[in-house]
Design a protein around this motif. Structure first.
Motif, PDB file in Angstrom:
ATOM      1  N   SER A 199     -19.142 -23.776  -1.409  1.00 52.02           N
ATOM      2  CA  SER A 199     -18.730 -22.380  -1.551  1.00 52.02           C
ATOM      3  C   SER A 199     -19.697 -21.573  -2.401  1.00 52.02           C
ATOM      4  O   SER A 199     -20.036 -20.434  -2.075  1.00 52.02           O
ATOM      5  CB  SER A 199     -17.337 -22.318  -2.189  1.00 52.02           C
ATOM      6  OG  SER A 199     -16.384 -22.959  -1.385  1.00 52.02           O
ATOM      7  N   ALA A 240     -15.974 -17.917  -3.202  1.00 53.17           N
ATOM      8  CA  ALA A 240     -14.871 -18.876  -3.225  1.00 53.17           C
ATOM      9  C   ALA A 240     -13.624 -18.298  -2.579  1.00 53.17           C
ATOM     10  O   ALA A 240     -12.932 -18.970  -1.801  1.00 53.17           O
ATOM     11  CB  ALA A 240     -14.576 -19.297  -4.664  1.00 53.17           C
ATOM     12  N   MET A 250     -11.430 -27.800  -0.258  1.00 57.10           N
ATOM     13  CA  MET A 250     -12.062 -28.073  -1.547  1.00 57.10           C
ATOM     14  C   MET A 250     -13.252 -27.136  -1.693  1.00 57.10           C
ATOM     15  O   MET A 250     -13.855 -26.728  -0.697  1.00 57.10           O
ATOM     16  CB  MET A 250     -12.529 -29.535  -1.625  1.00 57.10           C
ATOM     17  CG  MET A 250     -11.402 -30.554  -1.590  1.00 57.10           C
ATOM     18  SD  MET A 250     -11.994 -32.273  -1.550  1.00 57.10           S
ATOM     19  CE  MET A 250     -12.359 -32.481   0.209  1.00 57.10           C
ATOM     20  N   LEU A 251     -13.593 -26.827  -2.948  1.00 55.79           N
ATOM     21  CA  LEU A 251     -14.699 -25.925  -3.245  1.00 55.79           C
ATOM     22  C   LEU A 251     -15.790 -26.693  -3.974  1.00 55.79           C
ATOM     23  O   LEU A 251     -15.518 -27.649  -4.694  1.00 55.79           O
ATOM     24  CB  LEU A 251     -14.228 -24.774  -4.127  1.00 55.79           C
ATOM     25  CG  LEU A 251     -13.004 -23.986  -3.652  1.00 55.79           C
ATOM     26  CD1 LEU A 251     -12.596 -22.966  -4.712  1.00 55.79           C
ATOM     27  CD2 LEU A 251     -13.275 -23.296  -2.319  1.00 55.79           C
ATOM     28  N   VAL A 253     -19.516 -26.275  -6.367  1.00 52.93           N
ATOM     29  CA  VAL A 253     -20.538 -25.509  -7.077  1.00 52.93           C
ATOM     30  C   VAL A 253     -21.816 -26.340  -7.069  1.00 52.93           C
ATOM     31  O   VAL A 253     -21.811 -27.521  -7.445  1.00 52.93           O
ATOM     32  CB  VAL A 253     -20.120 -25.203  -8.530  1.00 52.93           C
ATOM     33  CG1 VAL A 253     -21.241 -24.489  -9.271  1.00 52.93           C
ATOM     34  CG2 VAL A 253     -18.848 -24.355  -8.550  1.00 52.93           C
ATOM     35  N   ILE A 263     -18.349 -23.600 -12.710  1.00 47.83           N
ATOM     36  CA  ILE A 263     -17.369 -24.660 -12.437  1.00 47.83           C
ATOM     37  C   ILE A 263     -16.066 -24.355 -13.154  1.00 47.83           C
ATOM     38  O   ILE A 263     -14.975 -24.419 -12.563  1.00 47.83           O
ATOM     39  CB  ILE A 263     -17.924 -26.029 -12.883  1.00 47.83           C
ATOM     40  CG1 ILE A 263     -19.159 -26.420 -12.064  1.00 47.83           C
ATOM     41  CG2 ILE A 263     -16.854 -27.117 -12.759  1.00 47.83           C
ATOM     42  CD1 ILE A 263     -19.889 -27.637 -12.601  1.00 47.83           C
ATOM     43  N   LEU A 266     -14.123 -21.384 -11.526  1.00 46.41           N
ATOM     44  CA  LEU A 266     -13.388 -21.741 -10.309  1.00 46.41           C
ATOM     45  C   LEU A 266     -12.187 -22.618 -10.630  1.00 46.41           C
ATOM     46  O   LEU A 266     -11.117 -22.451 -10.037  1.00 46.41           O
ATOM     47  CB  LEU A 266     -14.314 -22.445  -9.319  1.00 46.41           C
ATOM     48  CG  LEU A 266     -14.960 -21.548  -8.253  1.00 46.41           C
ATOM     49  CD1 LEU A 266     -15.851 -20.493  -8.874  1.00 46.41           C
ATOM     50  CD2 LEU A 266     -15.748 -22.377  -7.249  1.00 46.41           C
ATOM     51  N   LYS A 267     -12.362 -23.529 -11.572  1.00 54.37           N
ATOM     52  CA  LYS A 267     -11.257 -24.423 -11.935  1.00 54.37           C
ATOM     53  C   LYS A 267     -10.081 -23.633 -12.502  1.00 54.37           C
ATOM     54  O   LYS A 267      -8.915 -23.917 -12.192  1.00 54.37           O
ATOM     55  CB  LYS A 267     -11.749 -25.440 -12.962  1.00 54.37           C
ATOM     56  CG  LYS A 267     -10.682 -26.427 -13.436  1.00 54.37           C
ATOM     57  CD  LYS A 267     -10.269 -27.376 -12.339  1.00 54.37           C
ATOM     58  CE  LYS A 267      -9.380 -28.471 -12.898  1.00 54.37           C
ATOM     59  NZ  LYS A 267      -8.988 -29.442 -11.845  1.00 54.37           N
ATOM     60  N   TYR A 270      -8.597 -21.005  -9.392  1.00 55.98           N
ATOM     61  CA  TYR A 270      -8.046 -21.458  -8.120  1.00 55.98           C
ATOM     62  C   TYR A 270      -7.381 -22.831  -8.255  1.00 55.98           C
ATOM     63  O   TYR A 270      -7.663 -23.587  -9.181  1.00 55.98           O
ATOM     64  CB  TYR A 270      -9.136 -21.504  -7.045  1.00 55.98           C
ATOM     65  CG  TYR A 270      -9.915 -20.214  -6.953  1.00 55.98           C
ATOM     66  CD1 TYR A 270      -9.281 -19.018  -6.605  1.00 55.98           C
ATOM     67  CD2 TYR A 270     -11.272 -20.179  -7.252  1.00 55.98           C
ATOM     68  CE1 TYR A 270      -9.994 -17.826  -6.540  1.00 55.98           C
ATOM     69  CE2 TYR A 270     -11.982 -18.990  -7.190  1.00 55.98           C
ATOM     70  CZ  TYR A 270     -11.341 -17.816  -6.842  1.00 55.98           C
ATOM     71  OH  TYR A 270     -12.046 -16.644  -6.800  1.00 55.98           O
ATOM     72  N   VAL A 274     -12.219 -28.910  -7.196  1.00 52.72           N
ATOM     73  CA  VAL A 274     -13.570 -28.380  -7.371  1.00 52.72           C
ATOM     74  C   VAL A 274     -14.548 -29.541  -7.485  1.00 52.72           C
ATOM     75  O   VAL A 274     -14.356 -30.455  -8.291  1.00 52.72           O
ATOM     76  CB  VAL A 274     -13.663 -27.486  -8.624  1.00 52.72           C
ATOM     77  CG1 VAL A 274     -15.101 -27.021  -8.844  1.00 52.72           C
ATOM     78  CG2 VAL A 274     -12.719 -26.287  -8.498  1.00 52.72           C
ATOM     79  N   ALA A 313     -14.856 -30.107 -13.109  1.00 54.03           N
ATOM     80  CA  ALA A 313     -15.122 -30.768 -11.825  1.00 54.03           C
ATOM     81  C   ALA A 313     -14.111 -31.888 -11.587  1.00 54.03           C
ATOM     82  O   ALA A 313     -13.961 -32.776 -12.423  1.00 54.03           O
ATOM     83  CB  ALA A 313     -16.539 -31.328 -11.799  1.00 54.03           C
TER      84      ALA A 313
END
Length: 332
Positions: A199, A240, A250-251, A253, A263, A266-267, A270, A274, A313
């Protein structure tokens, strides 16, 4: 309350206490191990810029897969080096392409192993770009055409799913690629196959050794028109959010080390898992420093991977996976 009543060192006094209160625990279950497969026989060629990483022909791949399983790693990410390249990357979606052959073989040797297929065209095109290249009539400039590339990416994803891939991981950064692949997989009867989307993929200088490994360097220009500007972070949220809306499971980085803030973003933002990609130059710099005796490789690797997990992550794609998994269980 303050010092001397509050003494933060109390919980650091012994190894057992430190372990008891440890906030982030790294495990072999976190790792995804990338593997490069190629045509031919009796090929196990070390990649010059990535010590300890090899090109494998299929006849020598089984030993590597057995080694991965023995290390306790549960997932691999497959990249293919084809015999034939052309403008449309036809080897990428050939039912008998190198990645498709490797998927079938790995699922035969280790059915329990999660096999992730990288879904892109760059290793398979003679120009090294991640989509179809068109020449602009007015300017004569070559450019990657987004929409016409989507159909080939869908064909690639479906062929990989047909071969038995457990997860499709599209890395091309074309707009709309997740939706196109999700619809293509669903229409082909692979509605249960998840998408791990690249993403947030930056146009990074950390990819150099990988391009040596995958023979995928662009033959002209660069990938800055479709990969992200390393200076941007709000753009990462837009990328994202688009992928989530289009059906990503799943996304990712990529790279990881210089983008731990992304990271974490996004964590926190969403609910999807990740993944962080500990990319080739991140790996090779550690290997080069260790070879010169400048660092403790084991300590640096485990600290770095723990940092990536601490940043948020859930999954870590890393070329260190086999070594790290063994170090974590006390081997070597």
């Amino acid at each position: 309350m303050s010092f001397p009543t509050v003494r933060n060192r109390r919980l650091r006094r012994t190894a057992a206490l430190r372990s008891l209160v440890r906030e982030t625990v790294l495990s072999a279950d976190d790792f995804i191990y990338p593997i490069f497969v190629t045509h031919g026989e009796q090929i196990k060629e070390e990649i010059p810029s990535m010590p300890g990483v090899y090109h494998f022909s299929l006849d020598l791949l089984e030993e590597e897969i057995r080694d991965v399983v023995a290390a306790g790693i549960q997932s691999v990410l497959l990249f293919g080096i084809p015999e034939h390249k052309d403008a449309f990357g036809t080897s990428a979606y050939d039912a008998n392409g190198i990645v498709q052959q490797a998927i079938r073989a790995v699922k035969k040797w280790a059915p329990e192993l999660v096999v992730i297929a990288d879904t892109c065209l760059c290793q398979f095109t003679d120009h090294g770009h991640c989509g179809i290249v068109h020449v602009h009539e007015a300017t004569g400039a070559a450019e990657v055409d987004n929409d016409s590339s989507l159909d080939l990416l869908v064909q690639t994803a479906v062929s990989q799913a047909e071969a038995g891939a457990d997860v499709i991981a599209p890395s091309n950064m074309m707009d709309g690629f997740v939706l196109a692949i999700r619809d293509g997989l669903d229409d082909a009867g692979f509605g249960d196959v998840p998408i791990l989307s690249y993403s947030v993929k930056y146009a990074s200088s950390y990819y150099g050794p990988f391009r040596d490994a995958a023979h995928s360097a662009p033959q002209f220009g660069d990938r800055k028109t479709y990969q992200m500007d390393p200076a941007n972070v709000r753009e990462a949220l837009r990328e994202a959010e688009s992928d989530i809306a289009e059906g990503a499971d799943m996304l990712m980085v990529k790279p990881a080390l210089a983008y731990m803030d992304v990271i974490r973003l996004l964590k926190d933002r969403y609910n999807l898992p990740v993944a962080a990609y500990n990319v080739s130059a991140e790996y090779s710099m550690v290997k080069a420093a260790a070879a010169n005796g400048w660092i403790d490789e084991r300590a640096i690797v485990l600290e770095t991977l723990t940092g990536m997990k601490r940043a948020g992550a859930d999954l870590i794609i890393t070329y260190h996976a086999k070594d790290a998994a063994r170090w974590l269980r006390g081997d070597g």
